[in-house]
Design a protein around this motif. Structure first.
Motif, PDB file in Angstrom:
ATOM      1  N   THR A 192      65.809   8.255 121.838  1.00  0.00           N
ATOM      2  CA  THR A 192      64.705   7.807 121.737  1.00  0.00           C
ATOM      3  C   THR A 192      65.144   6.246 121.111  1.00  0.00           C
ATOM      4  OG1 THR A 192      64.836   8.863 119.451  1.00  0.00           O
ATOM      5  CG2 THR A 192      63.300   9.675 121.183  1.00  0.00           C
ATOM      6  N   GLN A 193      66.166   6.206 120.346  1.00  0.00           N
ATOM      7  CA  GLN A 193      66.547   5.085 119.917  1.00  0.00           C
ATOM      8  C   GLN A 193      67.465   4.039 120.874  1.00  0.00           C
ATOM      9  OE1 GLN A 193      65.274   4.185 116.696  1.00  0.00           O
ATOM     10  NE2 GLN A 193      64.330   5.989 117.611  1.00  0.00           N
ATOM     11  N   SER A 194      68.260   4.710 121.565  1.00  0.00           N
ATOM     12  CA  SER A 194      69.021   4.079 122.526  1.00  0.00           C
ATOM     13  C   SER A 194      68.471   3.698 123.851  1.00  0.00           C
ATOM     14  CB  SER A 194      70.613   4.420 122.563  1.00  0.00           C
ATOM     15  OG  SER A 194      71.211   4.723 121.364  1.00  0.00           O
ATOM     16  N   VAL A 195      68.015   4.700 124.584  1.00  0.00           N
ATOM     17  CA  VAL A 195      67.345   4.607 125.808  1.00  0.00           C
ATOM     18  C   VAL A 195      65.965   3.930 125.602  1.00  0.00           C
ATOM     19  CG1 VAL A 195      66.525   5.847 127.824  1.00  0.00           C
ATOM     20  CG2 VAL A 195      68.757   6.473 126.720  1.00  0.00           C
ATOM     21  N   GLY A 196      65.356   4.286 124.333  1.00  0.00           N
ATOM     22  CA  GLY A 196      64.149   3.746 124.011  1.00  0.00           C
ATOM     23  C   GLY A 196      64.138   2.279 123.832  1.00  0.00           C
ATOM     24  N   GLY A 197      65.374   1.606 123.518  1.00  0.00           N
ATOM     25  CA  GLY A 197      65.756   0.413 123.292  1.00  0.00           C
ATOM     26  C   GLY A 197      65.590  -0.467 124.669  1.00  0.00           C
ATOM     27  N   LEU A 198      66.178   0.293 125.654  1.00  0.00           N
ATOM     28  CA  LEU A 198      66.412  -0.170 127.007  1.00  0.00           C
ATOM     29  C   LEU A 198      64.946  -0.219 127.702  1.00  0.00           C
ATOM     30  CD1 LEU A 198      69.691   1.351 128.493  1.00  0.00           C
ATOM     31  CD2 LEU A 198      69.427  -1.205 128.074  1.00  0.00           C
ATOM     32  N   MET A 199      64.303   0.818 127.437  1.00  0.00           N
ATOM     33  CA  MET A 199      62.897   1.025 127.906  1.00  0.00           C
ATOM     34  C   MET A 199      62.089  -0.238 127.625  1.00  0.00           C
ATOM     35  SD  MET A 199      60.381   4.504 127.876  1.00  0.00           S
ATOM     36  CE  MET A 199      62.082   5.323 128.579  1.00  0.00           C
ATOM     37  N   GLY A 200      62.165  -0.429 126.250  1.00  0.00           N
ATOM     38  CA  GLY A 200      61.199  -1.320 125.778  1.00  0.00           C
ATOM     39  C   GLY A 200      61.441  -2.838 126.203  1.00  0.00           C
ATOM     40  N   SER A 201      62.803  -2.984 126.356  1.00  0.00           N
ATOM     41  CA  SER A 201      63.130  -4.300 126.824  1.00  0.00           C
ATOM     42  C   SER A 201      62.512  -4.415 128.434  1.00  0.00           C
ATOM     43  CB  SER A 201      64.649  -4.687 126.836  1.00  0.00           C
ATOM     44  OG  SER A 201      64.927  -4.626 125.326  1.00  0.00           O
ATOM     45  N   ALA A 202      62.952  -3.254 129.092  1.00  0.00           N
ATOM     46  CA  ALA A 202      62.325  -3.117 130.486  1.00  0.00           C
ATOM     47  C   ALA A 202      61.021  -3.539 130.817  1.00  0.00           C
ATOM     48  CB  ALA A 202      63.101  -1.880 131.177  1.00  0.00           C
ATOM     49  N   LEU A 203      60.169  -2.897 129.823  1.00  0.00           N
ATOM     50  CA  LEU A 203      58.445  -3.019 130.108  1.00  0.00           C
ATOM     51  C   LEU A 203      58.225  -4.306 129.455  1.00  0.00           C
ATOM     52  CD1 LEU A 203      57.633   0.739 128.992  1.00  0.00           C
ATOM     53  CD2 LEU A 203      57.874  -0.272 131.173  1.00  0.00           C
ATOM     54  N   LEU A 204      58.695  -4.644 128.172  1.00  0.00           N
ATOM     55  CA  LEU A 204      58.391  -5.899 127.942  1.00  0.00           C
ATOM     56  C   LEU A 204      58.567  -6.795 128.824  1.00  0.00           C
ATOM     57  CD1 LEU A 204      58.893  -5.649 123.995  1.00  0.00           C
ATOM     58  CD2 LEU A 204      56.660  -5.271 125.273  1.00  0.00           C
ATOM     59  N   GLY A 205      59.748  -6.733 129.503  1.00  0.00           N
ATOM     60  CA  GLY A 205      60.476  -7.797 130.368  1.00  0.00           C
ATOM     61  C   GLY A 205      59.351  -8.075 131.646  1.00  0.00           C
ATOM     62  N   THR A 206      59.004  -6.710 132.168  1.00  0.00           N
ATOM     63  CA  THR A 206      58.373  -6.493 133.195  1.00  0.00           C
ATOM     64  C   THR A 206      56.703  -7.413 133.050  1.00  0.00           C
ATOM     65  OG1 THR A 206      59.372  -4.548 133.942  1.00  0.00           O
ATOM     66  CG2 THR A 206      57.172  -5.122 134.875  1.00  0.00           C
ATOM     67  N   ILE A 207      56.239  -7.022 131.827  1.00  0.00           N
ATOM     68  CA  ILE A 207      55.006  -7.520 131.606  1.00  0.00           C
ATOM     69  C   ILE A 207      54.870  -9.074 131.307  1.00  0.00           C
ATOM     70  CG2 ILE A 207      53.083  -7.854 129.625  1.00  0.00           C
ATOM     71  CD1 ILE A 207      53.941  -4.985 128.925  1.00  0.00           C
ATOM     72  N   GLN A 208      56.195  -9.495 130.829  1.00  0.00           N
ATOM     73  CA  GLN A 208      56.311 -11.007 130.708  1.00  0.00           C
ATOM     74  C   GLN A 208      56.722 -11.793 131.829  1.00  0.00           C
ATOM     75  OE1 GLN A 208      59.299 -13.164 130.788  1.00  0.00           O
ATOM     76  NE2 GLN A 208      58.254 -14.917 130.039  1.00  0.00           N
ATOM     77  N   GLN A 209      57.489 -11.245 132.693  1.00  0.00           N
ATOM     78  CA  GLN A 209      57.629 -11.911 133.977  1.00  0.00           C
ATOM     79  C   GLN A 209      56.319 -11.891 134.821  1.00  0.00           C
ATOM     80  OE1 GLN A 209      61.207 -11.405 136.107  1.00  0.00           O
ATOM     81  NE2 GLN A 209      62.510 -11.174 134.425  1.00  0.00           N
ATOM     82  N   ALA A 210      55.683 -10.680 135.170  1.00  0.00           N
ATOM     83  CA  ALA A 210      54.415 -10.673 135.666  1.00  0.00           C
ATOM     84  C   ALA A 210      53.363 -11.538 135.178  1.00  0.00           C
ATOM     85  CB  ALA A 210      54.104  -9.184 135.930  1.00  0.00           C
ATOM     86  N   ARG A 211      53.250 -11.473 134.133  1.00  0.00           N
ATOM     87  CA  ARG A 211      52.223 -12.526 133.367  1.00  0.00           C
ATOM     88  C   ARG A 211      52.706 -14.007 133.601  1.00  0.00           C
ATOM     89  NH1 ARG A 211      47.678 -11.284 133.447  1.00  0.00           N
ATOM     90  NH2 ARG A 211      47.207 -12.649 131.858  1.00  0.00           N
ATOM     91  N   ALA A 212      53.941 -14.515 133.415  1.00  0.00           N
ATOM     92  CA  ALA A 212      54.434 -15.537 133.615  1.00  0.00           C
ATOM     93  C   ALA A 212      54.008 -16.126 135.001  1.00  0.00           C
ATOM     94  CB  ALA A 212      55.938 -15.797 133.449  1.00  0.00           C
ATOM     95  N   GLN A 213      54.160 -15.250 136.124  1.00  0.00           N
ATOM     96  CA  GLN A 213      53.797 -15.833 137.450  1.00  0.00           C
ATOM     97  C   GLN A 213      52.210 -16.185 137.667  1.00  0.00           C
ATOM     98  OE1 GLN A 213      55.757 -16.107 140.293  1.00  0.00           O
ATOM     99  NE2 GLN A 213      57.533 -15.762 138.907  1.00  0.00           N
TER     100      GLN A 213
END
Length: 554
Positions: free
Chosen positions: A429-450
């Motif tokens: 929940t803490q380590s993999v969750g951190g990767l998951m959070g960055s991955a999902l937020l990064g996806t949102i940010q890049q999609a919305r930026a386009q």
């Protein structure tokens, strides 16, 4: 319970007996020795996270030094998480069978030797190896930090010891950002590796000189444990690879991401079938699939996801604006201060009656921080985020106590053999969750930026007078540097496109903050519902029944 001892334990008094195999005896120590145990525990906990924090803080510079692509550089922090999570499968039983001293000295010793070798043997491959070994050391040092701090504090302060020790690896991350600019300015980049090696050697020396009291050594390993590990370890590694590289390679453009995810699911399924059918499983799958455990996991993942607003959201926004590590140092100083305040406040106020209030306050602070950052612009600078990030970092540390104690008590109520499952669950929940959070937020940010880039471009036609005026001003500024009018025109258009891209990125990051704030408010509403339900249960059946429900889930 009857144990098969590796060697017969000493004849302890009842109050000296370890709480469970793998834990040290509770001997009487002088005040000076107790203080030394606390100091060594906190230092070892810091070392476990500081090496990886230094790499994360300086990843861009290391990427340039080694000549890496963005995809290659992303493997360095991913290698740490891959090994850290899977190492927790074996750490608990290793402590029980090999003994605390062997466990401590071998874990830190191997890390120190490889970190020292990295000073003399540079290169990408060696960096990956050291990051992987540091992930194993991180799993080792977290347990050691807890054991050492618990030796220095009285039994009544055991929850405070857990909170202090478990938060040290988190405190190490902002501390690494605060220390990095001075280290890089004084020494060339290879000396950053020397600093990490020096910390590892100091931690190794500390645990050798100040040994923990002996504990019980029992036979716990079974042949099928290794088969489970052989299935789960690559499954976790493949999942981490997908989460770490999904945004860089983009989810739908790299077929290997799908193959890796499918292979991970297949391996997890095979491991689940094996563990479900075992009489003494390594992972307690039935307990893991219990509704209260799933609720705990969902709450922990959601909280870790929201905390990613700090690492990916605010820092990502500022780095997109071109700010460097030394310019971010004051902000990380504030984050470090907020985390220390959260750790101290959590340790001093934690009790069975404050679990829910601490959870509610943590979620509220994150929601406030997310909405304070909502109206960021391209002119925002680190000082604009001091207050919001102080709140978020304080919440992240304050939440750790309730998270640990709820999970720990829930696991121990089922038996000591459930501790491995809880440790792995917490790590995921803490380590993999951190990767998951960055991955999902990064996806949102890049999609919305386009989306925003296209929207801004549509509102700026080539025939617009203001657009032509902006291009003319930019061309005039380049007139002394570029004599060719065609090149001046191309350069000014490229500059305008860069400005559009920057403003679109800022708007996309604001969407990320909005998602985090909305998610935090929703989580707060759910937690308030749980609190009201507990008060109703207390009114009906007494405080003891309500407290049992509080410790079972959020």
């Amino acid at each position: 319970m009857q144990y098969r001892y590796v060697e017969q334990p000493p004849d302890w008094e009842e109050h000296e007996r370890p709480a469970m195999p793998g834990s040290p005896a509770r001997l009487h120590h002088s005040l000076a020795r107790r203080l030394a145990y606390v100091a060594v525990g906190l230092f070892v906990g810091l070392v476990g996270g500081l090496g990886n924090g230094l790499v994360t803080a300086n990843l861009t510079a290391i990427q340039g030094q080694l000549g890496l692509t963005q995809v290659e550089a992303a493997w360095l922090p991913a290698a740490y998480v891959m090994v850290n999570v899977t190492a927790n499968l074996l750490v608990f039983k290793s402590r029980q069978q090999l003994g605390l001293r062997v466990f401590a000295e071998w874990g830190l010793g191997i890390y120190a030797v490889l970190a020292l070798a990295h000073v003399f043997v540079e290169g990408y491959t060696m960096s990956l190896v050291v990051r992987g070994v540091s992930g194993f050391a991180g799993a080792t040092t977290t347990s050691l930090a807890v054991m050492y701090v618990m030796q220095g504090l009285p039994m009544a302060r055991i929850p405070a010891a857990l909170i202090l020790a478990m938060n040290m690896s988190s405190v190490a991350v902002p501390l690494a950002w605060v220390l990095s600019p001075a280290l890089v300015t004084i020494n060339p980049w290879p000396h950053l590796y020397a600093f990490e090696a020096g910390l590892a050697l100091l931690a190794f020396a500390a645990v050798v000189l100040l040994k923990l009291p002996k504990g019980m050594q029992i036979h716990v390993f079974e042949p099928l444990d290794l088969l489970t590990f052989a299935l789960v370890a690559p499954a976790v590694a493949l999942l981490c690879a997908v989460l770490a590289q999904g945004v860089n390679a983009w989810w739908l453009n790299a077929p290997w991401l799908a193959y890796a995810l499918i292979a991970s699911i297949v391996l997890f399924t095979l491991a689940g079938i094996l563990e479900y059918s075992r009489r003494t499983p390594l992972i307690q799958l039935r307990w893991l699939l219990h509704p209260s455990t799933l609720m705990f996991m969902a709450g922990a993942l959601l909280m870790r996801f929201m905390i990613s607003e700090q690492n990916y959201g605010v820092i990502g926004l500022l780095r997109a604006m071109g700010l460097t590590s030394d310019q971010l140092q004051p902000l990380y100083g504030v984050i470090l201060a907020g985390m220390l305040v959260g750790v101290v406040a959590g340790a001093l106020t934690f009790s069975a009656n404050t679990i829910l209030p601490q959870i509610l306050v943590s979620i509220l602070l994150i929601s406030i921080g997310g909405y304070l950052d909502l109206h960021s612009t391209s002119q925002s600078r680190p000082h604009d985020f001091f207050f919001s990030q102080f709140l978020v970092s304080c919440a992240a540390a304050l939440f750790m106590g309730p998270l640990m104690m709820i999970g720990f008590k829930h696991a121990m109520s089922q038996g000591a053999d459930h501790m491995i499952t809880f440790i792995v669950l917490f790590s995921v929940t803490q380590s993999v969750g951190g990767l998951m959070g960055s991955a999902l937020l990064g996806t949102i940010q890049q999609a919305r930026a386009q989306v925003y880039t296209q929207a801004i471009a549509r509102e700026m036609p080539a025939t617009d007078a203001l657009v032509n005026q902006r291009l003319a001003q930019t061309q005039a500024s380049y007139s002394k540097l570029i004599t060719d009018p065609v090149q001046r025109n191309a350069q000014s258009r490229a500059q305008l496109a860069q400005t559009v891209k920057r403003e679109a990125a800022v708007l996309a990051f604001n969407d990320v903050f909005r998602v985090i704030g909305t998610m935090a408010l929703s989580f707060l509403g759910w937690a308030l519902y749980r609190a009201l339900r507990l008060r109703f249960l207390a009114w009906l059946g007494g405080r003891r029944a309500a407290r049992a429900v509080a410790e079972a889930s959020f």
